[in-house]
Write an enzyme that holds these catalytic residues in place. Structure first.
Site, PDB file in Angstrom:
ATOM      1  CG  ASP A 577      33.898  44.982  41.265  1.00  0.00           C
ATOM      2  OD1 ASP A 577      34.163  43.819  40.913  1.00  0.00           O
ATOM      3  OD2 ASP A 577      34.478  45.979  40.803  1.00  0.00           O
ATOM      4  CD  GLU A 774      32.777  49.004  33.083  1.00  0.00           C
ATOM      5  OE1 GLU A 774      32.833  50.252  32.955  1.00  0.00           O
ATOM      6  OE2 GLU A 774      33.287  48.400  34.040  1.00  0.00           O
TER       7      GLU A 774
HETATM    8  C1  6A9 Z   1      40.377  50.647  39.132  1.00  0.00           C
HETATM    9  C2  6A9 Z   1      40.555  52.770  37.903  1.00  0.00           C
HETATM   10  C3  6A9 Z   1      41.722  55.348  35.653  1.00  0.00           C
HETATM   11  C4  6A9 Z   1      35.271  45.897  37.082  1.00  0.00           C
HETATM   12  O1  6A9 Z   1      36.707  44.755  33.354  1.00  0.00           O
HETATM   13  C5  6A9 Z   1      37.626  44.767  34.378  1.00  0.00           C
HETATM   14  C6  6A9 Z   1      36.929  44.726  35.729  1.00  0.00           C
HETATM   15  C7  6A9 Z   1      36.091  43.451  35.831  1.00  0.00           C
HETATM   16  O2  6A9 Z   1      36.932  42.348  35.918  1.00  0.00           O
HETATM   17  C8  6A9 Z   1      35.217  43.447  37.048  1.00  0.00           C
HETATM   18  O3  6A9 Z   1      34.373  42.327  37.019  1.00  0.00           O
HETATM   19  N1  6A9 Z   1      36.101  45.912  35.895  1.00  0.00           N
HETATM   20  C9  6A9 Z   1      34.372  44.700  37.112  1.00  0.00           C
HETATM   21  O4  6A9 Z   1      33.582  44.694  38.259  1.00  0.00           O
HETATM   22  C10 6A9 Z   1      36.890  47.169  35.821  1.00  0.00           C
HETATM   23  C11 6A9 Z   1      37.872  47.273  36.952  1.00  0.00           C
HETATM   24  C12 6A9 Z   1      38.699  48.481  36.921  1.00  0.00           C
HETATM   25  C13 6A9 Z   1      39.513  48.562  38.170  1.00  0.00           C
HETATM   26  C14 6A9 Z   1      40.537  49.623  38.073  1.00  0.00           C
HETATM   27  C15 6A9 Z   1      41.219  51.815  38.831  1.00  0.00           C
HETATM   28  C16 6A9 Z   1      41.569  53.565  37.209  1.00  0.00           C
HETATM   29  O5  6A9 Z   1      40.950  54.661  36.567  1.00  0.00           O
END
Ligand code: 6A9
Length: 805
Positions: A577, A774
């Protein structure tokens, strides 16, 4: 009595949009799903819940709250929430089809419990299943007073009937039927457990009519009803009652035969155990309490045996605690597999003509006339990155998940991969984040809900297909598989019968091999056209402007790409991100990670086309691949800095390098696009192994310590250690770079040390905190952010089996 309307007025959230019952005819389930992937713990966002792999069907779930005080009711446990503050929870064992064992340590309620699940597949409606919920005080000598609420809710037309008897108040039956599930009978029985008076706990109940497709809001309904009744008791003069006297279900159904939502309540103040049985009357495979008890024991042993056969960790010298850690990590990934169904929000309105506006873009600002639309409902069968924080499908996470799941259960993994490609639209686009239906949507802030048709994520599912192709190649070479899950048709349908049906004889293995090859042919023929469309969609949508802006020295004038959906600070589409990229997004950008992904994709497609005997396609992909490999060097290698960089444009529209040492600069290595003999590999290894740059005792940092943005801003992908990229690097070192040449020895050293560091730290943090995380802090190694995060952090299990070089 409670009615949908009464409840509705107590609920703060808006009501679900539509109440059309789903058409039975629209359900098109494969024979496979019918047999053994019909029922499951497919509500991974809950601590414990089941549903069939069917739209709008029967949802069940478990909730509980403490009765030691009056606040428990405001802290009902249901969906996995970090704020519940459990010292630990997660599946310790789960095979993804028939069996699971979960542990939950609820600190506030002094509760140490397990949930076990057992399925007896078969018949026309997916068979029967059972669950055993057991618990005791977490801290001995301290009081435990807990109230369990178990619910069953219908998301389509139909009624549930409760059968209770005064004589035997520790058993309740629920009768139901439906076009999608046939006739069934549920039996909930308390086997053990007292409350207050030392007597066996009784089961109380309530039934209600709730609006269609709203069973996911069970907690709102439960709390609403219980609090309303408690208030009435107060109004009627009840004073100084104990919490359990206020907070109890009324033992009333709405009316005979009119409820579609049933809740049961059981209170315990000592060690307890209760069984939940779902018995499909139309199935030859039935379940009862005896079968459940025996079956759980057999299934646990089968799981343990199979885990060792597949991963061989004990044989590799891991001790019992380390093996338990690996089992728990894989199991929470597998137990986190969910079935999702519903609409998503997509904005397909035109973007600005690319050009000057692009310099000002944000993903939304770029659309002059935004037009978010609810899409047709669709389904997805997928694992999730984190049961607590992101309990839904993410495209590029899933590719990692399937690397591990494919090793554990080849066919299950193929089913999930197929489900993802079924989500592809006719242009070749697959939504990056799958927010299907009201339940997942309720967890996502509005600004993140909309999906855009030019936003693509890294094609990691291809890395999982790559693992599948390896298994097929092994079969073709007539080697013995580690373990191949047999086709579901030959799964033992009676859990008390036999062992896992994996062949142990030579003849059996030959059969499995042949079946695997036939299956591969069929599967790949079906998938290939979609892969091809998706590949060309990526190439077209993400085409960079090399001709206009690029470096004219490039061997190929077309093989350069840029992520769409950029903002100055974020490239969500890349998956990393907030990793620093060009400060001003522009059409003249070229991203080295994306070029590497497309090169990798081309190479794997060539392999599939080869298998399918499509020589013209093979040539085409190979031409792409060669050109991409050339351009990785010609366009992206910065000779001065000795590293791979992005490219962008300066104010005079001159092409310039954008260099930030870290994961982005590792992609050509991570995806095997650097020549093992080249000096460039040496320079990349220098960066990796340097403690002032990427090397830490816990794994590789996402951004170099020397980078100007290191650990700044939200510090998400600007330093912390992520396991997905570490895994790609590790695996590529092993698969592509341990060959004779100038770097061989160093590759070995880096591989061994990196692997040790990662495994040691993830394990240590699991022991210390009860979770896998994570990401990990680069300075302390401590787990950070979302947990349990058994998404790509579970790649640690594969690292363990990969062995030392
Ligand atoms: C936003 C939050 C209750 C961010 O693991 C999933 C993703 C990855 O694909 C990505 O590479 N994560 C990483 O940079 C988490 C993304 C969560 C977004 C949701 C809303 C809600 O809170």
């Amino acid at each position: 009595t409670m009615t949908g309307d009464d409840l509705d007025s107590q609920i703060v959230l808006g009501m679900p949009s539509s109440s059309t019952p789903s058409a039975g005819a629209a359900i098109n389930i494969t024979e496979e799903a019918r047999q053994s992937l019909w029922w499951g713990t497919y509500r991974p966002n809950l601590y414990f819940g089941t549903r069939p792999r069917l739209p709008d069907s029967l949802m069940t779930g478990l909730m509980w709250f403490g009765l030691q005080d009056y606040d428990g009711i405001d802290n009902i446990r249901h969906g996995c929430e970090e704020r519940d503050g459990f010292e630990k929870y997660g599946w310790l064992k789960h095979d993804g089809r028939q069996y699971g064992l979960q542990e939950i340590k609820d600190t506030r309620n002094n509760l140490d419990m397990t949930t076990q699940f057992l399925k007896v597949p078969g018949g026309e409606f997916g068979g029967s299943w059972g669950a055993k919920i057991s618990g005791k005080p977490l801290r001995e000598g301290e009081p435990m007073m807990v109230s369990f609420l178990y619910y069953v809710g219908l998301d389509h037309e139909g009624n549930l009937r409760v059968e209770s008897s005064k004589e035997n108040a520790n058993t309740i039956k629920i009768h139901g039927s439906g076009f999608d599930l046939g006739q069934y009978e549920m039996d909930i029985t308390v086997n053990r457990g007292s409350f207050i008076d030392g007597k066996t706990s009784k089961i109380r109940f309530a039934g209600a009519r709730i609006p269609a497709k709203s069973a996911w809001r069970a907690k709102d309904y439960a709390r609403g009803k219980i609090v309303q009744d408690a208030n009435e008791k107060r109004a009627q003069g009840m004073e100084d009652g104990m919490p359990h006297e206020y907070f109890e279900l009324p033992n009333k159904m709405l009316s005979e035969d009119a409820s579609n939502f049933v809740m049961l309540q059981m209170n315990f103040d000592s060690e307890f155990q209760f069984d939940i049985l779902f018995d499909s009357k139309d199935s030859p495979q039935r379940i009862d309490r005896e079968k459940l008890a025996v079956g759980l024991v057999t299934a646990e042993k089968d799981f343990d045996d199979r885990f060792e056969r597949v991963f061989g960790l004990q044989a590799k010298g891991y001790n019992a605690k380390e093996v338990a850690f690996a089992k728990a990590t894989m199991s929470n990934l597998v137990g986190g597999i969910g079935y999702f169904y519903g609409s998503s929000i997509v904005d397909k309105s035109p973007t600005y003509e690319e050009g000057e506006n692009e310099h000002l873009e944000g993903p939304v600002a770029r659309r002059p006339n935004p037009n978010p639309q609810m899409s047709e409902p669709a389904s997805l069968f997928s694992a999730v990155p984190s049961r607590s924080f992101f309990p839904r499908g993410f495209y590029w996470d899933e590719g990692f998940h399937q690397n591990l799941i494919g090793v554990w259960d080849n066919d299950l993994s193929l089913e999930i991969i197929k489900s993802w490609y079924d989500r592809q639209d006719e242009d070749g686009w697959i939504q990056r984040e799958q927010i299907l239906g009201d339940e997942p949507r309720s967890r996502v802030p509005a600004e993140f809900q909309i999906q855009y048709p030019e936003h693509g994520n890294p094609p990691t599912l291809v890395t999982a297909l790559c693992g599948y192709l390896d298994r097929v190649a092994d079969a073709a070479a007539n080697k013995v598989f580690g373990v191949v899950q047999p086709d579901v048709g030959v799964m033992p349908t009676d859990p008390t019968a036999a062992k896992t049906a994996t062949a142990t004889t030579a003849a059996g293995r030959r059969d499995e091999t042949n079946r695997m090859l036939d299956r591969a042919n069929e599967y790949l023929s079906e998938l290939y056209p979609k892969l091809r469309t998706n590949y060309f969609w990526m190439r077209n949508t993400m085409q960079g402007g090399i001709r206009e802006f690029g470096r004219m020295s490039a061997r190929s004038r077309t093989e350069g790409y840029r992520w769409r959906g950029r903002t100055p600070s974020h490239t969500l589409t890349s998956g990393l991100d907030d990793y620093p990229r060009a400060a001003v997004p522009s059409v003249g950008e070229l991203h080295v990670d994306l070029l590497s992904w497309i090169g990798f994709y081309a190479k794997q497609l060539a392999r599939i086309a080869e298998l399918m005997d499509l020589p013209d396609d093979v040539d085409e992909y190979e031409d792409h691949y060669d050109a991409i490999k050339g351009n990785i060097d010609d366009l992206h290698w910065n000779e001065e800095k000795k590293m791979f960089c992005d490219l962008s444009l300066d104010e005079n529209s001159e092409s310039v390098y954008v260099c930030h040492k870290g994961y982005i600069s590792l992609f050509p290595l991570a995806l095997g696009l650097i020549d093992p003999q080249s000096d460039k590999l040496g320079h990349v290894l220098d960066m990796i192994h340097n403690p002032d740059e990427l090397w830490s005792p816990y794994g590789l940092r996402s951004l170099s310590k020397q980078d100007e943005f290191f650990a700044t801003g939200e510090n998400y992908w600007k330093g912390p250690i992520w396991i997905n990229l570490n895994f790609l690097v590790l695996r590529s070192l092993k698969a592509n770079y341990m060959v004779e040449g100038p770097h061989q020895e160093r590759v070995k050293t880096v591989y061994n040390e990196l692997r040790d560091n990662l495994i040691r730290n993830i394990y240590k943090e699991y022991e210390r905190t009860g979770y896998v995380w994570e990401q990990y802090d680069e300075a302390s190694g401590e787990g950070r952010r979302s947990h349990p995060f058994t998404g790509w952090t579970s790649m640690v299990v594969l690292m363990m089996t990969m062995g030392r070089a």
